[in-house]
Design a protein around this motif. Structure first.
Motif: not given
Length: 106
Positions: A82-106
Motif C-alpha cells: 500500500v503506497p503511503i503518500k508524502a502528505a500522510v507521512r508528514k501529517a502523521e509523523g511517519l518515519a522509514e523503518g518505524e512501525p505504525f497503525a494502518l487501517s484498511l477498508s475494502f
C-alpha cells in the motif's frame, strides 16, 4: 469495496525508483489481511471477467486522523503493498523503518 475494516501494525519502507523515478514509500500487508486482499482481488476478477490494473484492489486507508483512497498492489516479494503518500507521512509523523497503525477498508 466491502467496507470491512482491517487494522494492523505495519512498517514504512522505501522503494527507490532509479535515476529519474524518485522514491516511493509503502507498507507491506501479509497474514490474514493479505489473504483477504487476495480473496477480494479474485472475487473482483471472477465478477468482472478481467483483472484490474496490476491486479490491484481499491482500498480506503487510514493512519491516525488521515484517511485517503488508494490501491493495494500484489507483490511476490512483499505480499501486498500500500503506497503511503508524502502528505500522510508528514501529517502523521511517519518515519522509514518505524512501525505504525494502518487501517484498511475494502
Amino acid at each position: 469495496m466491502t467496507g470491512e475494516d482491517h487494522a494492523l501494525t505495519v512498517t514504512l519502507w522505501r522503494w527507490a525508483g532509479g535515476a529519474n523515478g524518485g522514491d516511493w514509500f509503502f507498507a507491506s500487508i501479509d497474514g490474514a489481511v493479505g489473504e483477504a486482499l487476495s480473496a477480494t482481488a479474485l472475487m473482483q476478477r471472477l465478477e468482472s471477467g478481467r483483472r484490474s490494473g496490476w491486479g490491484s484492489v481499491k482500498v480506503v486507508a487510514r493512519v491516525g486522523e488521515t484517511e485517503w483512497r488508494t490501491s493495494a498492489f500484489p507483490s511476490k516479494a512483499q505480499g501486498w503493498m500500500v503506497p503511503i503518500k508524502a502528505a500522510v507521512r508528514k501529517a502523521e509523523g511517519l518515519a522509514e523503518g518505524e512501525p505504525f497503525a494502518l487501517s484498511l477498508s475494502f
